[in-house]
Each structure stands twice: as C-alpha cells, then as structure tokens.
Write a protein that holds these residues in place. Structure first.
Motif, short mmCIF file in Angstrom:
data_model
loop_
_atom_site.label_atom_id
_atom_site.label_comp_id
_atom_site.label_asym_id
_atom_site.label_seq_id
_atom_site.Cartn_x
_atom_site.Cartn_y
_atom_site.Cartn_z
N LYS A 28 0.70 -1.21 0.17
CA LYS A 28 0.02 0.13 -0.04
C LYS A 28 0.74 1.24 0.06
N LEU A 29 2.03 1.24 0.22
CA LEU A 29 2.75 2.40 0.50
C LEU A 29 3.69 2.54 -0.90
N PRO A 30 3.77 3.81 -1.26
CA PRO A 30 4.46 4.06 -2.64
C PRO A 30 6.03 4.25 -2.75
N GLY A 31 6.61 4.49 -1.66
CA GLY A 31 8.07 4.59 -1.56
C GLY A 31 8.74 3.28 -1.35
N GLU A 32 9.66 3.25 -0.91
CA GLU A 32 10.95 2.19 -0.66
C GLU A 32 10.38 1.96 0.68
N THR A 33 9.98 0.50 0.91
CA THR A 33 9.62 -0.05 2.30
C THR A 33 10.50 -0.83 2.85
N ILE A 34 10.12 -1.10 4.24
CA ILE A 34 10.69 -2.33 4.85
C ILE A 34 9.44 -3.01 5.36
N GLY A 35 9.45 -4.34 5.51
CA GLY A 35 8.27 -5.25 5.99
C GLY A 35 8.86 -6.38 6.77
N GLN A 36 7.60 -6.66 7.36
CA GLN A 36 7.64 -7.83 8.30
C GLN A 36 6.42 -8.71 8.44
N ASN A 37 6.70 -9.98 8.31
CA ASN A 37 5.64 -11.17 8.50
C ASN A 37 5.24 -10.99 9.75
N TYR A 38 3.89 -11.43 10.01
CA TYR A 38 3.64 -11.50 11.66
C TYR A 38 2.38 -12.71 11.47
N ALA A 39 2.18 -13.49 12.64
CA ALA A 39 0.84 -14.27 12.90
C ALA A 39 -0.12 -13.59 13.55
N LEU A 40 -1.09 -13.57 13.12
CA LEU A 40 -2.61 -13.08 13.89
C LEU A 40 -3.02 -13.97 14.73
N GLU A 41 -4.06 -13.56 15.62
CA GLU A 41 -5.01 -14.47 16.30
C GLU A 41 -5.72 -15.26 15.39
N TYR A 42 -6.00 -15.06 14.08
CA TYR A 42 -7.03 -15.77 13.25
C TYR A 42 -6.15 -15.35 11.82
N GLY A 43 -4.92 -15.45 11.54
CA GLY A 43 -4.50 -15.76 10.21
C GLY A 43 -3.29 -14.99 10.21
N VAL A 44 -2.66 -14.89 9.08
CA VAL A 44 -1.09 -14.20 8.95
C VAL A 44 -1.22 -13.05 8.12
N ASP A 45 -0.32 -12.17 8.10
CA ASP A 45 -0.21 -10.88 7.34
C ASP A 45 1.24 -10.45 7.16
N THR A 46 1.33 -9.43 6.49
CA THR A 46 2.60 -8.61 6.51
C THR A 46 2.39 -7.06 6.68
N ILE A 47 3.20 -6.31 7.59
CA ILE A 47 3.22 -4.90 7.43
C ILE A 47 4.37 -4.18 7.07
N GLU A 48 4.28 -2.94 6.53
CA GLU A 48 5.32 -2.32 5.94
C GLU A 48 5.49 -0.99 6.67
N ILE A 49 6.68 -0.24 6.58
CA ILE A 49 6.65 1.40 6.77
C ILE A 49 7.59 1.84 5.81
N HIS A 50 7.47 3.20 5.38
CA HIS A 50 8.58 3.66 4.52
C HIS A 50 10.01 3.44 5.11
N ALA A 51 10.72 3.25 4.12
CA ALA A 51 12.16 3.09 4.90
C ALA A 51 12.78 4.35 5.38
N ASP A 52 12.52 5.40 4.92
CA ASP A 52 13.01 6.68 5.18
C ASP A 52 12.17 7.45 6.27
N VAL A 53 11.20 7.17 6.85
CA VAL A 53 10.14 7.93 7.40
C VAL A 53 10.61 8.31 9.00
#
Ligand SMILES: O=P(O)(O)OC[C@H]1O[C@H](OP(=O)(O)OP(=O)(O)O)[C@H](O)[C@@H]1O
Ligand SMILES: Nc1ncnc2[nH]cnc12
Length: 177
Positions: A84-109
């Motif tokens: 969802k973020l337009p610039g260069e990102t860093i991301g991390q996978n994680y487990a939810l109570e009811y599934g899995v997902d990945t979150i990201e932030i802009h690398a330079d924020v």
C-alpha cells in the motif's frame, strides 16, 4: 464522573471465526465523548516524554493513532498492510489470532534520534505490535512505548511486548478470549 469506555465496546461472538470474541471498537468511536476520551487518555499518559512520532497500525490503529498524534503535536507514521505504500519500504511478516499478514513502513520515515509511540486499538497475541516495533527499530528509531485501547491479557501479547523492552499501557482489559 468519568465515562466508562469499556461499556462502549461491543462484543460479537464467532467473528471472524468460530471461537473468537470480537471486541468491536466501532461502537466506542461513534460515541463522541467515548472517542475523544479514548484519544485524550492515551495522549495524557505520554505528554512531556519527548515523543516525536506516533505510529498507527492499519486499519484500526489509524483511527486512534492519528488522534493521539494531533493531541501530542507530533507527526503520524502509518504502518500499512503489504503493497500500500508508494515509496521504498521495509516489511515484516507476522501471525494474527486468526491468520497471517505483512506490515510495511516507508524506509526513510523515521530513524536515529526519533522516539516513536506505537498505537493500536487492541493487543491480542502481540504479533502485530511486536512486528511493528521491530520494523520501527530497524530504522534506528527508539520504540519503547506502545499504547492500546484494549488488552486481551489472557492471550498474553502485552507481556510478550514488554519482554521485547516495550512498555505497554491500555485503557481497558477483557478477560477470556
Ligand atoms: O495482537 P495481535 O494478535 O497481533 O492482534 C491485534 C491486531 O489485530 C487487529 O487488526 P487486524 O489485523 O484484524 O486488522 P484491521 O485493523 O485492518 O481490522 C487489531 O486491530 C490489531 O492490529
Ligand atoms: N478478539 C479480537 N477482537 C477484535 N480484534 C482483534 N484482533 C485480534 N483479536 C481480536
């Protein structure tokens, strides 16, 4: 008398999966004083502590995090779901109570010298918040505080986040799952 915020959270059984008691904050935020007090009580706990940015986790963390950033007079950092973020990102996978997902932030924020307060509506397993704090720390920023509207202590996420060196506050707790 202060408003009972917990009474404004609605519980919906078996959503999104059988066995989950879903703690629904939409009933809290549609209540004007409930929404304002939630944001203000979180902000009050962190005033004067040198917070430079509030980071909120998509989607429900944006609602409270943006309000807390305005109340504290800081910038806001969106932690988004993958892609969802337009610039260069860093991301991390994680487990939810009811599934899995990945979150990201802009690398330079954010980076060294910044002190980031993580805000989300709820902590359950802590998987989302631990991934988010880890991402923020990978930039060199300090992330040693996290605030939640709701803690589910029996699931144990807040204790896990504390064990990562992040001090946790919450406005209310629901026992049981
Ligand atoms: O402590 P955890 O077990 O990681 O769970 C907590 C997370 O789960 C919910 O978000 P969800 O991923 O359902 O996304 P949403 O905010 O987009 O509804 C909630 O808003 C937290 O971010
Ligand atoms: N029980 C729950 N209710 C609402 N949101 C959640 N996110 C993870 N677990 C949840």
């Amino acid at each position: 008398m202060s408003l009972d915020l917990k009474s404004l959270v609605r519980t919906i059984p078996d959503y999104p999966k059988k066995g989950i008691l879903f703690r629904d904050i939409t009933t809290l935020i549609e209540h004007p004083e409930g929404f304002r007090d939630s944001v203000e009580r979180i902000a009050a706990a962190y005033r004067g502590q040198g917070i430079t940015h509030v980071a909120g986790i998509e989607a429900r963390g944006f609602i409270f995090g943006a309000g807390v950033a305005i109340a504290l007079g800081t910038g806001f950092v969106p932690i988004r779901k993958k892609g969802k973020l337009p610039g260069e990102t860093i991301g991390q996978n994680y487990a939810l109570e009811y599934g899995v997902d990945t979150i990201e932030i802009h690398a330079d924020v954010v980076g060294p010298g910044h002190k980031v307060l993580l805000v989300d509506d709820l902590i359950a397993t802590g998987g989302t918040a631990i991934a988010a704090a880890g991402l923020l720390r990978r930039t060199g920023a300090l992330c040693d505080n996290a605030a939640f509207v709701i803690d589910l202590p029996d699931i144990g996420g807040a204790a896990k986040l504390e064990a990562e060196g992040v001090r946790v506050t919450s406005l209310m707790a629901f026992e049981g799952h």
